[in-house]
Scaffold this motif. Structure first.
Motif, PDB file in Angstrom:
ATOM      1  N   UNK A  83      14.144   7.218 -13.846  1.00  0.00           N
ATOM      2  CA  UNK A  83      12.695   7.149 -13.657  1.00  0.00           C
ATOM      3  C   UNK A  83      12.068   6.261 -14.723  1.00  0.00           C
ATOM      4  N   UNK A  84      10.940   5.672 -14.395  1.00  0.00           N
ATOM      5  CA  UNK A  84      10.146   4.912 -15.353  1.00  0.00           C
ATOM      6  C   UNK A  84       8.694   5.333 -15.174  1.00  0.00           C
ATOM      7  N   UNK A  85       8.287   6.319 -15.940  1.00  0.00           N
ATOM      8  CA  UNK A  85       6.952   6.877 -15.803  1.00  0.00           C
ATOM      9  C   UNK A  85       5.867   5.878 -16.171  1.00  0.00           C
ATOM     10  N   UNK A  86       6.211   4.858 -16.964  1.00  0.00           N
ATOM     11  CA  UNK A  86       5.208   3.869 -17.352  1.00  0.00           C
ATOM     12  C   UNK A  86       4.594   3.179 -16.138  1.00  0.00           C
ATOM     13  N   UNK A 132      -1.443   3.719 -11.723  1.00  0.00           N
ATOM     14  CA  UNK A 132      -2.075   4.878 -11.085  1.00  0.00           C
ATOM     15  C   UNK A 132      -1.505   5.132  -9.696  1.00  0.00           C
ATOM     16  N   UNK A 133      -0.178   5.224  -9.646  1.00  0.00           N
ATOM     17  CA  UNK A 133       0.513   5.411  -8.378  1.00  0.00           C
ATOM     18  C   UNK A 133       0.481   6.870  -7.951  1.00  0.00           C
ATOM     19  N   UNK A 142       0.744   4.488  -2.530  1.00  0.00           N
ATOM     20  CA  UNK A 142       1.361   5.778  -2.234  1.00  0.00           C
ATOM     21  C   UNK A 142       2.847   5.600  -1.967  1.00  0.00           C
ATOM     22  N   UNK A 143       3.666   6.413  -2.614  1.00  0.00           N
ATOM     23  CA  UNK A 143       5.091   6.468  -2.300  1.00  0.00           C
ATOM     24  C   UNK A 143       5.342   7.784  -1.583  1.00  0.00           C
ATOM     25  N   UNK A 196       0.813  -1.215   0.000  1.00  0.00           N
ATOM     26  CA  UNK A 196       0.000   0.000   0.000  1.00  0.00           C
ATOM     27  C   UNK A 196       0.848   1.268   0.000  1.00  0.00           C
ATOM     28  N   UNK A 197       1.856   1.302   0.880  1.00  0.00           N
ATOM     29  CA  UNK A 197       2.653   2.514   1.066  1.00  0.00           C
ATOM     30  C   UNK A 197       4.137   2.146   1.104  1.00  0.00           C
ATOM     31  N   UNK A 198       4.935   2.820   0.285  1.00  0.00           N
ATOM     32  CA  UNK A 198       6.388   2.681   0.346  1.00  0.00           C
ATOM     33  C   UNK A 198       6.966   4.004   0.813  1.00  0.00           C
ATOM     34  N   UNK A 199       7.801   3.959   1.843  1.00  0.00           N
ATOM     35  CA  UNK A 199       8.478   5.155   2.362  1.00  0.00           C
ATOM     36  C   UNK A 199       9.900   5.145   1.833  1.00  0.00           C
ATOM     37  N   UNK A 200      10.220   6.112   0.979  1.00  0.00           N
ATOM     38  CA  UNK A 200      11.534   6.164   0.333  1.00  0.00           C
ATOM     39  C   UNK A 200      12.085   7.581   0.417  1.00  0.00           C
TER      40      UNK A 200
END
Length: 337
Positions: free
Chosen positions: A268-271, A277-278, A254-255, A231-235
């Motif tokens: 980056x990889x916008x795909x 739908x991130x 959610x990042x 669900x959520x990645x904290x980076x």
């Protein structure tokens, strides 16, 4: 006074211990503190090395996070008294600036700060625990709760979980009712993180954390069927971890990011972002209310700042910063002048 002074940008050799540096004086509206604890942040490392576009007055005493006792008050200071225990909110919110960057900070016996930057320190909270809060824990609080809105039952992956920001993120996510997955570079750090509340530990130095996350939690699909992922990645590291973070997230996940300790211009990889739908949620700094809320959590034993096991004297500040720079610390590194 004794102080660690930086005269120019560069390596650790630029941290010069001076046993007879000039004492600060309390001007109108100022106080002078005897520093009881100063904790280091990666921002101190960046300031020492030099940051593009940011001019630093030299010489400068680093050290953003400070707690101590008032030893002198300047003209016009009415709300604070000599002998009072205080924590410094290091952002100069009236005239602009940052303690330890635009004016001298806490790697010294004494430090001058405007009185409006002070927060009274409850007797139940130690100096080191208080000094751990503003930059790292304040940043984590805003990112996780104010901006990130962590919810009960969510799966939250925290990269770089063993540092100052990370250890607070672990505790806040657990308190919010999330399942906490902590990534760190050693089994020893992971064991300590589990004691703070992490449910799952992943050693990224010995394994493939992306593969392990997908094995445990599945992966997002173009179809909404068989939904998987985190669900959520904290980076807040950036660099080479950025795109892999996107690959472990669930659809509409959610990042959360509040920094880039490993590089601010990652590939980056916008795909991946548009396909699944991130949501990329940025968070910058902290508010005074964030710090006072954290102090209350510590006072009531609902939050325990994670401190590196070894404390350092002022003379050993360069060694403490070396360990921070090399990511060999757990929690916040404390300097006790």
């Amino acid at each position: 006074m004794r102080a660690v002074v930086t005269h120019e940008h560069g390596g650790l050799e630029q941290l010069t211990y001076d046993g007879n540096y000039r004492d600060p004086e309390a001007g109108a509206g100022d106080v002078v503190l005897r520093v009881r604890a100063c904790t280091l942040n990666y921002h101190d490392v960046f300031t020492r090395k030099g940051m593009p576009g940011i001019r630093i007055p030299m010489p400068i005493i680093l050290g953003i996070d400070v707690a101590g006792d008032i030893v002198a008050v300047g003209e016009g200071v009415e709300d604070f008294r000599v002998g009072q225990r205080v924590l410094v909110d290091p952002i100069e919110r009236v005239n602009g600036g940052l303690l330890g960057e635009t004016f001298d900070g806490g790697l010294a016996e004494l430090v001058r700060v405007p009185a409006h930057m002070l927060i009274p320190l409850p007797d139940e909270v130690g100096y080191a625990e208080a000094a751990a809060l503003p930059v790292a824990y304040g940043t984590a609080y805003r990112m996780m709760l104010t901006r990130g809105k962590i919810q009960p039952g969510e799966k939250v992956l925290i990269l770089g979980a063993s540092g100052g920001v990370g250890t607070c993120c672990v505790q806040l996510a657990k308190q919010a009712g999330a399942t906490v997955i902590a990534c760190a570079s050693s089994d020893d750090k992971l064991e300590r993180l589990k004691q703070l509340g992490a449910d799952i530990g992943i050693n990224y130095a010995t394994g493939d954390w992306v593969a392990e996350c997908r094995q445990r939690f599945g992966r997002a699909r173009v179809s909404h069927k068989d939904e998987g992922g985190i669900d959520v990645v904290v980076n807040f590291t950036g660099g080479d971890t950025w795109v892999p973070s996107l690959r472990v997230m669930k659809r509409d996940g959610r990042l959360l990011t509040c920094g880039a300790t490993a590089g601010y211009d990652p590939h980056e990889d916008l795909r991946i972002i548009w396909t699944f739908e991130l949501n990329i949620v940025g968070s910058n700094g902290w508010s005074r209310d964030d710090v006072t809320a954290l102090l209350e959590l510590v006072r009531t034993k609902k939050l325990e700042p994670a401190l590196h096991p070894q404390r350092y004297a002022l003379e050993d500040a360069a060694e403490a910063m070396r360990l921070l720079d090399e990511r060999k610390v757990y929690g916040k590194v404390v300097i006790e002048p």
